[in-house]
Design an enzyme around this catalytic site. Sequence first.
Site, PDB file in Angstrom:
ATOM      1  N   HIS A   1       7.166   3.716  -4.224  1.00 14.20           N
ATOM      2  CA  HIS A   1       5.977   3.436  -3.421  1.00 14.20           C
ATOM      3  C   HIS A   1       5.482   4.721  -2.783  1.00 14.20           C
ATOM      4  O   HIS A   1       6.218   5.705  -2.646  1.00 14.20           O
ATOM      5  CB  HIS A   1       6.275   2.390  -2.341  1.00 14.20           C
ATOM      6  CG  HIS A   1       7.108   2.905  -1.202  1.00 14.20           C
ATOM      7  ND1 HIS A   1       6.558   3.469  -0.072  1.00 14.20           N
ATOM      8  CD2 HIS A   1       8.445   2.934  -1.016  1.00 14.20           C
ATOM      9  CE1 HIS A   1       7.524   3.830   0.756  1.00 14.20           C
ATOM     10  NE2 HIS A   1       8.683   3.514   0.204  1.00 14.20           N
ATOM     11  N   CYS A   2       4.189   4.724  -2.427  1.00 17.53           N
ATOM     12  CA  CYS A   2       3.628   5.800  -1.620  1.00 17.53           C
ATOM     13  C   CYS A   2       3.250   5.193  -0.275  1.00 17.53           C
ATOM     14  O   CYS A   2       3.838   4.209   0.160  1.00 17.53           O
ATOM     15  CB  CYS A   2       2.450   6.459  -2.332  1.00 17.53           C
ATOM     16  SG  CYS A   2       1.083   5.337  -2.703  1.00 17.53           S
ATOM     17  N   MET A   3       2.259   5.745   0.404  1.00 17.33           N
ATOM     18  CA  MET A   3       1.938   5.274   1.746  1.00 17.33           C
ATOM     19  C   MET A   3       1.358   3.863   1.749  1.00 17.33           C
ATOM     20  O   MET A   3       1.520   3.125   2.717  1.00 17.33           O
ATOM     21  CB  MET A   3       0.951   6.239   2.411  1.00 17.33           C
ATOM     22  CG  MET A   3       1.534   7.609   2.679  1.00 17.33           C
ATOM     23  SD  MET A   3       0.334   8.740   3.403  1.00 17.33           S
ATOM     24  CE  MET A   3       0.054   7.960   4.996  1.00 17.33           C
TER      25      MET A   3
ATOM     26  N   ARG B   1       0.897   1.942  -1.641  1.00 16.60           N
ATOM     27  CA  ARG B   1       0.963   1.281  -2.939  1.00 16.60           C
ATOM     28  C   ARG B   1       2.392   1.090  -3.418  1.00 16.60           C
ATOM     29  O   ARG B   1       3.218   2.000  -3.340  1.00 16.60           O
ATOM     30  CB  ARG B   1       0.200   2.096  -3.993  1.00 16.60           C
ATOM     31  CG  ARG B   1      -1.236   2.357  -3.614  1.00 16.60           C
ATOM     32  CD  ARG B   1      -1.978   3.106  -4.704  1.00 16.60           C
ATOM     33  NE  ARG B   1      -3.335   3.441  -4.274  1.00 16.60           N
ATOM     34  CZ  ARG B   1      -4.302   3.802  -5.095  1.00 16.60           C
ATOM     35  NH1 ARG B   1      -4.079   3.879  -6.390  1.00 16.60           N
ATOM     36  NH2 ARG B   1      -5.509   4.087  -4.626  1.00 16.60           N
TER      37      ARG B   1
END
Length: 473
Positions: free
Chosen positions: A27-29, A31
């Site tokens: 995951h990113c910030m 998504r």
Amino acid sequence: MRNDPASTATAVLTRVGGPANVTSVTHCMTRLRLTLADPAAVDEEALRALPGVLGVVADGDSRQIVLGPGVVEAVTAAVAQQVGEQGASRGAAVARQAGEQAASRGARLKEDLRRRNSTPFKTALRRIANVFVPLIPALIGCGILAGLGGLFVNAGWLPALTPALSAVASAFMALIAVFVGHNTAKEFGGTPVLGGAVAAVVVYPGVAKVTAFGAHLAPGQGGVLGALAAAFLATRVEKWCRGRVPGALDVLLTPTLTVLVPGLVTLYGLMYAAGAVATAIGTAANWLLATTGAVAGLVLGGLFLPLVMLGLHQALIPLHATLIDQQGYTVLLPLLAMAGAGQVGAALAVYVRLRHDLSLRTTIRSALPAGLLGVGEPLIYGVSLPLGRPFVTACAGGAAGGAFVGFFAMLGDKVGATAIGPSGWALFPLLAGNRSPALTAAIYAGGLLTGYLTGFLATYLAFRPAPAPAPAT
């Protein structure tokens, strides 16, 4: 969804073909990023219709599921747990089911998906992003500490503490090449520690004794670009060795050759070449802002939201990292951050226009705090993109804010960021430039206000919602 990430994870996995169809979970910030064995097994419409899912970006064999900040971490952990627990016991059955579904849909559908979403350009950008996205938390944390250290030095506060604060903030950036090398090898199928070992050559102080192209090398020459190239070469050498070195000698020869050959190529070629490219990037960025700052800001601020929508914005991280390594800050990020300001202004206009749409107004109220802090996906996928025209007017707001900041760059007042990741109001602690901190912050704030106002006015004037239905008589 915030209170029950496990049920959300179950619902997501059900719609992407089951746990056995998921090969990696990150995951990113904002998504959840899933890599899938069979992309054709995804029920796209059902996935997008899940409560709390703000959008889905199809990217080859992966799906980026926009959940928003705060939510994505908990859901990712739940997804990873379910993939681990259920994947082993249900793997064979689900894999067979996924295969049957894929067969029934036909090989032509799979080929069409692959052709549309796995172009060489998009695949390359996605893989580069995969190298740098895991580094963002450290870049943010160290950038904020660096900003605090600079504030303390300028104000004369805590003189005994500032050297320690500087050391903590700077250590990661001094060794970022090693982390880039580690992640590059991991992404491209090599041994991560060998990629890190080869990339470490770039920052090793002893390279100052090496002469290449008639001059001594400088530690850090080539920066993250050199580290990326060195580690990628190391993965190619390692794969070549694995297929040719006898098994009895593999444990000795393969690591040795993987470090030796790319290490020498790095010293006598890649560091020099990557250093020249990095210098050219810095020179081009400075020239662009000094001569066409307003136009450059308008274009960059106006086009950034579509990049975010497509999930391609992370591919700009190497450029930011190169500028930070060279100049101490990236002048591109504040320009791109104006896109979020246009998005906020557009959302506020929609909020005013749609007085009778309580559901959408609730979505806007919940997404605005994240939007003000520079996280644009909730507003993009929850508000402006579904409505159509507000997305375009949001881009206009971003273009206006970027032109504002770029205009001051033409006057010699640079605004930069010491780290990658935050934007909006969250970027204030990370601002830096060639003028006083107060002037730098004022220019950035002026750009945000310009983006808010332009996005609001453009949306308010251009967006004509359907009239509310008349009450029943």
